[in-house]
Motif scaffolding. Structure first.
Motif, short mmCIF file in Angstrom:
data_model
loop_
_atom_site.label_atom_id
_atom_site.label_comp_id
_atom_site.label_asym_id
_atom_site.label_seq_id
_atom_site.Cartn_x
_atom_site.Cartn_y
_atom_site.Cartn_z
N GLY A 82 0.81 -1.26 -0.13
CA GLY A 82 0.03 -0.04 -0.07
C GLY A 82 0.85 1.28 0.05
O GLY A 82 0.38 2.12 -0.18
N ILE A 83 2.15 1.24 0.26
CA ILE A 83 2.84 2.37 0.20
C ILE A 83 4.35 2.15 -0.35
O ILE A 83 4.92 1.11 -0.29
N VAL A 94 7.62 8.62 0.63
CA VAL A 94 6.66 7.83 0.02
C VAL A 94 6.55 8.62 -1.27
O VAL A 94 6.27 9.88 -1.51
N THR A 97 0.63 5.54 -3.41
CA THR A 97 -0.38 4.77 -2.24
C THR A 97 -0.98 3.83 -3.01
O THR A 97 -1.52 4.25 -4.00
N ASP A 99 -4.91 1.34 -2.12
CA ASP A 99 -5.82 0.68 -1.10
C ASP A 99 -5.97 -0.68 -1.10
O ASP A 99 -6.50 -1.34 -0.46
N ASP A 166 -1.94 -5.58 5.80
CA ASP A 166 -0.78 -4.75 5.01
C ASP A 166 0.56 -5.47 5.06
O ASP A 166 1.55 -4.78 4.32
#
Length: 308
Positions: A82-83, A94, A97, A99, A166
């Motif tokens: 997700g990152i 970062v 991103t 979801d 995650d």
């Protein structure tokens, strides 16, 4: 008259369990000072954010480093989905991103695509040189870094578990030149999301594994336990430990002397046909030289000066 080298003529391998934080160079400096060794080096950089096996060569063992650099390595690592980051690890800024989160079944189904010989683009934050400059220096200066893809080998890869939605923990065995950060990045993209390495540990490097490793802080503590030299010596492996995969040949005193003087040794009789490529020449159990066998002759490539 040659200048006497500083330090002791100590030779061998120390398998350090590097903690997160120090650089590989930091660790080598500490070990060289701890053993008061004349010279030292490591066999493959571990990033500051990585922990695990860091083989440190002291003295004459530095001549065997190339054999460890080319060896198979094992890693255990965690992907944070997700990152995406600029460095493909938790230290970078970062950059994207998502979801979307893959489940264990999706990850398992994707792993065969990343097994065997694959093409991989190294991270922009890497030590690869671009026009004479390190890629990480260019990247830190804000310059766009384009690195060429290279072929590497993932011998095996397996999913160990998912502590939460995650994160995924994986373990691999891979060839020289593999970047785990690139693998995590590419695996996440193939799963329709983005990701980076949030934890990384090297669990094996050639003949060196976790069973032979000693944590850096514990090793440093031995330097304060009298007699320190005896305590430290128990964690000093013979230099030939790095040469387990090449054949060895015991020589006579006369032939060993020839190799030490840089001269070749002709093999006679039944010894001659059995060798191909590098050979470790020994005398009375001690390593004499790394040699190359060609046309019936052992030619010295690296001579060990162990005082025997």
């Amino acid at each position: 008259m040659s200048r006497r080298k500083k330090g002791d003529a100590v030779s061998g391998w120390v398998v350090v369990d590097k903690p997160v934080g120090p650089t590989s160079t930091d660790v080598v400096t500490k070990i060289r000072r701890l053993y008061n060794a004349q010279k030292a080096g490591h066999a493959g950089t571990l990033d500051p954010l990585a922990s695990g096996i860091l083989p440190v060569a002291l003295g004459e063992a530095t001549k065997t480093v190339p054999f460890i650099l080319d060896a198979t390595k094992g890693y255990r690592f965690t992907i944070r989905f997700g990152i995406a980051t600029a460095s493909d690890d938790a230290e970078g800024a970062v950059t994207a991103t998502s979801d979307r989160r893959p489940d264990a079944a999706a990850i398992e189904a994707m792993l065969p695509r990343f097994t065997g010989e694959i093409s991989q683009v190294p991270p922009a934050f890497s030590a690869i040189k671009v026009d004479g400059e390190r890629a990480y220096d260019l990247a830190r200066a804000g310059e766009a870094v384009e690195l060429k893809a290279r072929n590497i080998i993932i011998h095996n890869i397996k999913l160990l578990g998912m502590p939460d939605g995650d994160h995924a923990e994986l373990e691999i065995s891979c060839s020289k030149g593999t970047y785990v950060r690139s693998l995590a990045r590419d695996l996440a993209l193939a799963l329709g999301t983005v990701g980076h390495v949030s934890a990384l540990r090297r669990i094996a490097h050639g003949p060196f594994g976790e069973a032979a490793a000693i944590p850096l802080d514990k090793l440093m503590g031995l330097g304060h336990i009298p007699p320190a030299s005896d305590a430290l010596r128990t964690h000093l492996l013979p230099l030939e430990t790095a040469l387990d995969d090449i054949p060895a040949l015991a020589l006579s005193s006369e032939d060993a002397s020839r190799l030490r003087q840089g001269q070749g040794v002709l093999l006679r009789g039944r010894d001659a046909p059995i060798f191909s490529g590098p050979v470790l020449a020994t005398h009375r159990g001690d390593p004499v030289a790394l040699t190359e066998y060609s046309q019936g002759e052992l030619k010295p490539v690296r001579v060990f000066n162990l005082g025997s």
